[in-house]
Motif scaffolding. Structure first.
Motif, PDB file in Angstrom:
ATOM      1  N   ASN A 180       0.527 -14.186   3.752  1.00  0.00           N
ATOM      2  CA  ASN A 180       0.303 -13.492   2.486  1.00  0.00           C
ATOM      3  C   ASN A 180       1.506 -13.638   1.557  1.00  0.00           C
ATOM      4  OD1 ASN A 180       1.674 -11.661   4.396  1.00  0.00           O
ATOM      5  ND2 ASN A 180       1.555 -10.179   2.725  1.00  0.00           N
ATOM      6  N   ARG A 181       1.345 -13.213   0.319  1.00  0.00           N
ATOM      7  CA  ARG A 181       2.351 -13.471  -0.717  1.00  0.00           C
ATOM      8  C   ARG A 181       3.492 -12.464  -0.738  1.00  0.00           C
ATOM      9  NH1 ARG A 181      -2.186 -13.694  -5.376  1.00  0.00           N
ATOM     10  NH2 ARG A 181      -3.221 -15.655  -4.804  1.00  0.00           N
ATOM     11  N   GLN A 182       3.184 -11.220  -0.444  1.00  0.00           N
ATOM     12  CA  GLN A 182       4.163 -10.148  -0.606  1.00  0.00           C
ATOM     13  C   GLN A 182       5.110 -10.044   0.604  1.00  0.00           C
ATOM     14  OE1 GLN A 182       4.534  -8.478  -3.363  1.00  0.00           O
ATOM     15  NE2 GLN A 182       2.749  -9.384  -4.363  1.00  0.00           N
ATOM     16  N   PRO A 183       6.243  -9.375   0.438  1.00  0.00           N
ATOM     17  CA  PRO A 183       7.131  -9.168   1.591  1.00  0.00           C
ATOM     18  C   PRO A 183       6.445  -8.385   2.709  1.00  0.00           C
ATOM     19  CG  PRO A 183       8.292  -8.691  -0.452  1.00  0.00           C
ATOM     20  CD  PRO A 183       6.849  -8.895  -0.818  1.00  0.00           C
ATOM     21  N   ARG A 184       5.621  -7.415   2.359  1.00  0.00           N
ATOM     22  CA  ARG A 184       4.887  -6.642   3.354  1.00  0.00           C
ATOM     23  C   ARG A 184       3.912  -7.534   4.093  1.00  0.00           C
ATOM     24  NH1 ARG A 184       0.161  -2.783   1.424  1.00  0.00           N
ATOM     25  NH2 ARG A 184      -0.277  -3.167   3.627  1.00  0.00           N
ATOM     26  N   PHE A 185       3.486  -7.093   5.267  1.00  0.00           N
ATOM     27  CA  PHE A 185       2.444  -7.825   5.984  1.00  0.00           C
ATOM     28  C   PHE A 185       1.323  -6.844   6.336  1.00  0.00           C
ATOM     29  CE2 PHE A 185       6.112  -6.838   8.522  1.00  0.00           C
ATOM     30  CZ  PHE A 185       5.685  -6.466   9.793  1.00  0.00           C
ATOM     31  N   TYR A 186       1.168  -6.448   7.564  1.00  0.00           N
ATOM     32  CA  TYR A 186       0.132  -5.478   7.917  1.00  0.00           C
ATOM     33  C   TYR A 186       0.741  -4.422   8.821  1.00  0.00           C
ATOM     34  CZ  TYR A 186      -0.068  -7.761  12.514  1.00  0.00           C
ATOM     35  OH  TYR A 186       0.265  -8.275  13.748  1.00  0.00           O
ATOM     36  N   HIS A 187       0.053  -3.299   8.953  1.00  0.00           N
ATOM     37  CA  HIS A 187       0.496  -2.277   9.892  1.00  0.00           C
ATOM     38  C   HIS A 187      -0.680  -1.378  10.235  1.00  0.00           C
ATOM     39  CE1 HIS A 187       0.675   1.030   6.892  1.00  0.00           C
ATOM     40  NE2 HIS A 187       1.084   0.099   6.048  1.00  0.00           N
ATOM     41  N   SER A 188      -0.464  -0.462  11.160  1.00  0.00           N
ATOM     42  CA  SER A 188      -1.555   0.349  11.717  1.00  0.00           C
ATOM     43  C   SER A 188      -2.163   1.329  10.733  1.00  0.00           C
ATOM     44  CB  SER A 188      -1.049   1.130  12.939  1.00  0.00           C
ATOM     45  OG  SER A 188      -0.698   0.251  13.980  1.00  0.00           O
ATOM     46  N   GLY A 189      -1.513   1.544   9.600  1.00  0.00           N
ATOM     47  CA  GLY A 189      -2.029   2.491   8.621  1.00  0.00           C
ATOM     48  C   GLY A 189      -2.372   1.873   7.285  1.00  0.00           C
ATOM     49  N   ALA A 190      -2.560   0.565   7.234  1.00  0.00           N
ATOM     50  CA  ALA A 190      -2.832  -0.120   5.967  1.00  0.00           C
ATOM     51  C   ALA A 190      -4.295   0.056   5.565  1.00  0.00           C
ATOM     52  CB  ALA A 190      -2.474  -1.601   6.080  1.00  0.00           C
ATOM     53  N   THR A 191      -4.699   1.295   5.396  1.00  0.00           N
ATOM     54  CA  THR A 191      -6.100   1.590   5.101  1.00  0.00           C
ATOM     55  C   THR A 191      -6.515   1.162   3.699  1.00  0.00           C
ATOM     56  OG1 THR A 191      -5.420   3.851   4.539  1.00  0.00           O
ATOM     57  CG2 THR A 191      -6.297   3.496   6.746  1.00  0.00           C
ATOM     58  N   GLU A 192      -5.534   0.956   2.816  1.00  0.00           N
ATOM     59  CA  GLU A 192      -5.886   0.480   1.481  1.00  0.00           C
ATOM     60  C   GLU A 192      -6.511  -0.916   1.557  1.00  0.00           C
ATOM     61  OE1 GLU A 192      -1.602  -0.735   2.180  1.00  0.00           O
ATOM     62  OE2 GLU A 192      -2.891   0.991   2.623  1.00  0.00           O
ATOM     63  N   ASP A 193      -6.107  -1.709   2.536  1.00  0.00           N
ATOM     64  CA  ASP A 193      -6.704  -3.037   2.692  1.00  0.00           C
ATOM     65  C   ASP A 193      -8.114  -2.942   3.259  1.00  0.00           C
ATOM     66  OD1 ASP A 193      -4.457  -4.203   1.655  1.00  0.00           O
ATOM     67  OD2 ASP A 193      -3.670  -4.933   3.565  1.00  0.00           O
ATOM     68  N   LEU A 194      -8.309  -2.085   4.250  1.00  0.00           N
ATOM     69  CA  LEU A 194      -9.663  -1.887   4.762  1.00  0.00           C
ATOM     70  C   LEU A 194     -10.566  -1.333   3.668  1.00  0.00           C
ATOM     71  CD1 LEU A 194     -11.789  -1.817   6.950  1.00  0.00           C
ATOM     72  CD2 LEU A 194     -10.815   0.334   7.781  1.00  0.00           C
ATOM     73  N   HIS A 195     -10.040  -0.437   2.850  1.00  0.00           N
ATOM     74  CA  HIS A 195     -10.835   0.105   1.754  1.00  0.00           C
ATOM     75  C   HIS A 195     -11.235  -0.995   0.772  1.00  0.00           C
ATOM     76  CE1 HIS A 195     -12.458   3.071  -0.960  1.00  0.00           C
ATOM     77  NE2 HIS A 195     -11.681   2.658  -1.945  1.00  0.00           N
ATOM     78  N   ALA A 196     -10.328  -1.928   0.502  1.00  0.00           N
ATOM     79  CA  ALA A 196     -10.647  -3.035  -0.396  1.00  0.00           C
ATOM     80  C   ALA A 196     -11.771  -3.892   0.178  1.00  0.00           C
ATOM     81  CB  ALA A 196      -9.401  -3.884  -0.640  1.00  0.00           C
ATOM     82  N   VAL A 197     -11.746  -4.108   1.497  1.00  0.00           N
ATOM     83  CA  VAL A 197     -12.784  -4.909   2.152  1.00  0.00           C
ATOM     84  C   VAL A 197     -14.125  -4.177   2.118  1.00  0.00           C
ATOM     85  CG1 VAL A 197     -13.513  -5.912   4.354  1.00  0.00           C
ATOM     86  CG2 VAL A 197     -11.129  -6.128   3.617  1.00  0.00           C
ATOM     87  N   VAL A 198     -14.106  -2.889   2.425  1.00  0.00           N
ATOM     88  CA  VAL A 198     -15.331  -2.093   2.400  1.00  0.00           C
ATOM     89  C   VAL A 198     -15.912  -2.048   0.985  1.00  0.00           C
ATOM     90  CG1 VAL A 198     -16.216   0.267   2.611  1.00  0.00           C
ATOM     91  CG2 VAL A 198     -14.764  -0.685   4.416  1.00  0.00           C
ATOM     92  N   THR A 199     -15.054  -1.844   0.011  1.00  0.00           N
ATOM     93  CA  THR A 199     -15.501  -1.803  -1.387  1.00  0.00           C
ATOM     94  C   THR A 199     -16.139  -3.120  -1.790  1.00  0.00           C
ATOM     95  OG1 THR A 199     -13.774  -0.199  -1.954  1.00  0.00           O
ATOM     96  CG2 THR A 199     -14.754  -1.437  -3.768  1.00  0.00           C
ATOM     97  N   ARG A 200     -15.527  -4.225  -1.356  1.00  0.00           N
ATOM     98  CA  ARG A 200     -16.090  -5.546  -1.641  1.00  0.00           C
ATOM     99  C   ARG A 200     -17.478  -5.690  -1.011  1.00  0.00           C
ATOM    100  NH1 ARG A 200     -18.966  -8.714  -2.381  1.00  0.00           N
ATOM    101  NH2 ARG A 200     -18.875 -10.977  -2.292  1.00  0.00           N
ATOM    102  N   ALA A 201     -17.619  -5.275   0.230  1.00  0.00           N
ATOM    103  CA  ALA A 201     -18.912  -5.397   0.909  1.00  0.00           C
ATOM    104  C   ALA A 201     -19.982  -4.572   0.204  1.00  0.00           C
ATOM    105  CB  ALA A 201     -18.778  -4.965   2.357  1.00  0.00           C
TER     106      ALA A 201
END
Length: 321
Positions: A104-125
């Motif tokens: 990915n592009r940003q310094p961050r990667f993933y972690h156990s609480g990255a629910t904003e990413d799951l929310h983005a996926v759910v919203t897309r679906a």
């Protein structure tokens, strides 16, 4: 004392070992699936998530989240995707940031609480025609799924009908302690080897933020999360990260049927990952603890190729499909 499972799993005698169960699928399982349709989903912070779609014109969609250092095409993800498709579901399997062969592009990667990413996926679906969305997650992806449902609570989209999760380190601090044990060294070292490759690339891109000069001295998640996960994702330290991101503390806030299946012989999980109190679980969450299954194992040798975990999901979603 672990809650008795009502849908029993009885593997052959030679599979009644948590370590064998944890290792076997990685070494020996293959799952034939059609090539997915891929999509790159932009995030609000100028990053991207890589998605695998398996569409068959259904009005039901299952979103599957993988585990730590996994990806959307691991056998356990594909096994569940295949089983759900056979029952008429579309499937969306997604990759956490930096996973699936795409940094990915940003310094961050993933972690156990990255629910904003799951929310983005759910919203897309849910932008598509789906009337029913079901969530499933394995290991870290299971914690992420349950944490997301707890955070959403009463605000959860009404089309999201429930979730089944497996091998969930719902108590992140306790699970970190378990993986720090000498007897778990083989697992811990594998995770660190994979993470080292990613941190090397991150350090090259962001040398002012990330230093890997003494990475080889890291021996456990206490050290890794203190050094990298916490500061890169806005937490004070590892303990703060674990406290904020452990699904255990949000289970009571979940408002849809959710099942957490944690094998009693899982070598990754602490005792707190098997809650029984209704004060912890709330009204909607159930925990099943089969005696065997290891970590994301639940191996079954059947003509149709399904594992027990996949049969359990089909049984669960049959109640609200």
């Amino acid at each position: 004392m672990h809650r008795r499972v009502q849908y029993p799993y009885r593997p052959p005698v030679w599979l009644r070992n948590g370590h064998v169960q944890s290792i076997w699928p990685t070494l020996f399982r293959t799952v034939d699936m059609p090539t997915p349709q891929t999509e790159v989903l932009a995030t609000a912070d100028n990053d991207e998530l890589h998605l695998d779609w398996y569409r068959q014109n259904s009005d039901r969609i299952a979103v599957i989240s993988h585990g730590l250092e996994g990806h959307s095409r691991r056998p356990y993800v594909l096994g569940l995707a295949k089983a759900l498709m056979a029952e008429g579901w579309d499937v969306l399997a997604w990759n956490f940031r930096s996973c699936g062969g795409n940094m990915n592009r940003q310094p961050r990667f993933y972690h156990s609480g990255a629910t904003e990413d799951l929310h983005a996926v759910v919203t897309r679906a849910l932008r598509d025609r789906y009337k029913n969305l079901f969530l499933s997650g394995f290991s870290m992806g299971g914690n992420l799924t349950l944490l997301y449902l707890g955070q959403q609570s009463e605000q959860l989209d009404s089309r999201i009908s429930g979730a089944v999760t497996y091998s969930v380190p719902a108590d992140l601090a306790g699970s970190a302690d378990m993986l720090a044990l000498p007897s778990r060294r083989i697992y811990m070292q594998r995770f660190l080897n994979d993470l080292y490759e990613k941190m090397q690339e991150k350090a090259e891109r962001f040398p002012e933020l990330i230093d890997i000069s003494d990475f080889k001295n890291i021996r456990n998640f206490h050290q890794f999360d203190n050094r990298y996960t916490a500061p890169l994702h806005g937490f004070k330290d590892a303990k703060d990260y674990w406290a904020q991101c452990s699904a255990l503390y949000r289970l009571k806030d979940i408002r849809v049927p959710a099942l957490m299946v944690n094998a009693a012989d899982d070598p990754f999980l602490s005792a707190a990952c098997y809650p029984e109190s209704k004060k912890v679980l709330g009204r909607y969450v159930k925990v099943e603890a089969p005696r065997w299954g290891g970590h994301v194992g639940f191996v079954e040798h059947a003509k149709d190729g399904y594992y027990w975990s996949e049969r359990r999901v089909l049984d669960f979603v049959g109640n609200f499909a």
